[in-house]
Design a protein around this motif. Structure first.
Motif, PDB file in Angstrom:
ATOM      1  N   ILE A 409      44.029  55.181  35.589  1.00  0.00           N
ATOM      2  CA  ILE A 409      43.995  54.655  36.971  1.00  0.00           C
ATOM      3  C   ILE A 409      42.634  53.990  37.210  1.00  0.00           C
ATOM      4  CG2 ILE A 409      43.133  56.824  37.957  1.00  0.00           C
ATOM      5  CD1 ILE A 409      44.856  56.254  40.411  1.00  0.00           C
ATOM      6  N   GLU A 411      40.034  52.489  40.291  1.00  0.00           N
ATOM      7  CA  GLU A 411      39.680  52.251  41.695  1.00  0.00           C
ATOM      8  C   GLU A 411      38.492  51.296  41.722  1.00  0.00           C
ATOM      9  OE1 GLU A 411      39.301  55.359  44.492  1.00  0.00           O
ATOM     10  OE2 GLU A 411      41.013  56.508  43.716  1.00  0.00           O
ATOM     11  N   LEU A 445      43.271  49.892  49.834  1.00  0.00           N
ATOM     12  CA  LEU A 445      42.784  51.055  50.564  1.00  0.00           C
ATOM     13  C   LEU A 445      41.975  50.620  51.792  1.00  0.00           C
ATOM     14  CD1 LEU A 445      41.685  53.176  47.466  1.00  0.00           C
ATOM     15  CD2 LEU A 445      43.899  53.154  48.630  1.00  0.00           C
ATOM     16  N   ASP A 458      38.684  48.137  49.121  1.00  0.00           N
ATOM     17  CA  ASP A 458      38.853  48.991  47.936  1.00  0.00           C
ATOM     18  C   ASP A 458      40.296  48.897  47.436  1.00  0.00           C
ATOM     19  OD1 ASP A 458      38.237  50.730  45.967  1.00  0.00           O
ATOM     20  OD2 ASP A 458      38.300  52.537  47.221  1.00  0.00           O
ATOM     21  N   LYS A 460      43.328  50.306  44.495  1.00  0.00           N
ATOM     22  CA  LYS A 460      43.778  51.327  43.534  1.00  0.00           C
ATOM     23  C   LYS A 460      44.845  50.677  42.654  1.00  0.00           C
ATOM     24  CE  LYS A 460      45.857  55.930  43.253  1.00  0.00           C
ATOM     25  NZ  LYS A 460      46.427  57.058  44.023  1.00  0.00           N
ATOM     26  N   THR A 462      47.360  50.922  39.259  1.00  0.00           N
ATOM     27  CA  THR A 462      48.063  51.806  38.308  1.00  0.00           C
ATOM     28  C   THR A 462      49.075  51.012  37.518  1.00  0.00           C
ATOM     29  OG1 THR A 462      49.664  52.368  40.033  1.00  0.00           O
ATOM     30  CG2 THR A 462      47.791  53.865  39.776  1.00  0.00           C
TER      31      THR A 462
END
Length: 470
Positions: A409, A411, A445, A458, A460, A462
């Motif tokens: 993952i 970030e 985010l 921000d 994220k 995946t």
């Protein structure tokens, strides 16, 4: 000390409160005028001057009783002079060297009347500019080698500077207040003739167009103001402050510390007024005058359009409509609506209403046919290959495949964004998250990350289920 301790006559102000105050004021003005330029004022001459005034005056006089002598005061020079003596306006008559009785207007009465005359007879005599010039001349003469002002620097320098500063403040304040009066008067004008008379004859307008505009537009006054500032800086030196404080201390009988505080505060007040307050007054007055001009222009425009007052006509119409029955009101309003035609125009300028004419199509030549060599074709092909899209789905996927080689993952806040290229890769990933050719899901985010050269939300990221890493 109070003014009442100096005058020492409790009846001194009574003539100003009398029902005949207009007559008494004119009479004492006549005596002050009569006594100017004369070594003595004979009692008979003063009485004759009052009798001449009273016989020619159109002011009504109502007989009253003197509260001090309890005698009746009639419209005669003798009675009025006796009343003035009881109030402390005239001295008791004395036998002079010539054998005739002499009298005098008391000093405090003379000063008060002259001050009131200055107030009532004030006109556009250059009061504003005179105060500035006075301050300039006081300071200029103070620093000359032959100056005698430095002998008593408080009485001859600081005190007159403070007096001229306060007078100038009052003049500017009065001018600012009078502009408000003019605007209120302009609001009451009902026709073009009234506006013409108002603009041509009003005394307050004379003040605007003379002394105020003189100090605002005359370059000499601006130079004088600048010179005053320079002189004030020199006057604020330790040597001058000590000399002025010493003179102030001797006159007022106060301590050296108190005298120095007074001198420092006074010099600071003068500098602040000349540097800041004066300009603020001028700007406020200028703004109010501009509002006055705008108001006068609006009035003139309204009156000149149709010769009638639109506001009054509309008000009269609505009042009459209000008296009608509901059915009549509906009919009148329907008739009014039929007189109006409202259309929406996206107006930019006069050309917006012009209809564009189509240009006739002329025969256009087709594409030019030309031969190209093998070397030129190879060169152009290489340019296309080298200028391929750096942010295609394939390129962005490959970028993140390298990132996910050792991660499950990602970030954004944990990643080093060192260049605009890296930032654009993450931004492109956001736009490609729903692309089937892109192997990663991107979630935006709430936090915002500041990398110095760019601020980004921000992210994220995946891998998609079943997505293949190339």
């Amino acid at each position: 000390m109070y003014i009442f301790d100096l005058i020492n006559n409790e009846n001194f102000f009574k003539p100003f409160c009398s029902k005949n105050r207009y007559v008494y004021y004119d009479c004492i003005c006549e005596l002050v005028k009569k006594s100017k330029g004369r070594p003595v004022l004979y009692d008979n001459d003063a009485r004759d001057a009052l009798n001449i005034y009273l016989s020619n005056s159109k002011l009504d006089y109502i007989e009253e009783t003197d509260d001090v002598t309890h005698e009746q005061i009639t419209k005669t020079g003798t009675d009025i002079m006796r009343y003035f003596r009881s109030c402390g306006w005239l001295t008791e008559k004395e036998m002079g060297r010539s054998g005739e009785y002499e009298t005098h207007v008391t000093p405090y009465c003379r000063r008060l009347i002259e001050y009131l005359q200055d107030l009532t007879e004030k006109n556009d005599d250059g009061s504003l500019s005179n105060k500035i010039i006075n301050m300039y001349e006081i300071l200029k003469s103070s620093f000359s080698e032959e100056s005698i002002r430095s002998d008593r620097p408080y009485a001859n320098i600081l005190k007159p500077l403070l007096e001229n500063m306060e007078d100038l403040k009052e003049e500017l304040f009065d001018l600012k207040e009078n502009i408000g009066r003019i605007m209120m008067m302009a609001m009451d004008l009902q026709n073009m003739k009234g506006i013409g008379d108002f603009m041509l004859k009003d005394d307050l307008l004379e003040k605007f167009f003379n002394d105020y505009f003189y100090i605002k537009n005359n370059g000499t006054i601006a130079i004088v103001i600048g010179t005053i500032k320079d002189y004030l800086r020199r006057l604020n030196s330790e040597e001058w402050v000590a000399k002025i404080a010493r003179n102030y201390s001797d006159q007022k009988e106060v301590t050296d510390k108190t005298a120095r505080e007074f001198v420092n505060n006074s010099l600071m007040d003068i500098r602040f007024f000349i540097t800041d307050e004066y300009q603020e007054y001028i700007e406020q007055i200028e703004e109010q005058i501009n509002n006055y001009y705008s108001l006068a222009h609006s009035k003139i425009a309204m009156f000149s359009k149709s010769g009638i007052n639109i506001e009054l006509a509309l008000d009269e119409f609505l009042k009459n409509v209000n008296k009608l029955s509901d059915e009549e009101q509906k009919q009148v309003l329907n008739d009014i609506s039929e007189c109006l035609l409202i259309s929406s125009q996206k107006y930019i300028n006069t050309k917006s209403f012009l209809l564009r004419k189509r240009k006739k199509k002329e025969d256009q030549p087709g594409l030019e046919i030309f031969d190209i060599s093998e070397e030129e074709l190879e060169r152009m092909t290489n340019e296309v290959i080298l200028n391929k899209n750096k942010f295609s789905a394939k390129e962005v996927t490959g970028y993140f495949n390298d990132k996910f080689a050792h991660k499950k993952i990602i970030e954004l806040k944990d990643e080093p964004i060192l260049s605009r290229y890296d930032a654009l890769m993450y931004a492109t990933a956001v736009s490609m998250t729903k692309n089937t050719d892109f192997n990663y899901d991107v979630e935006i985010l709430d936090d915002v990350i500041d990398f110095g050269f760019v601020r980004m939300s921000d992210l994220k990221i995946t891998p998609k289920e079943g997505g293949a890493h190339e």
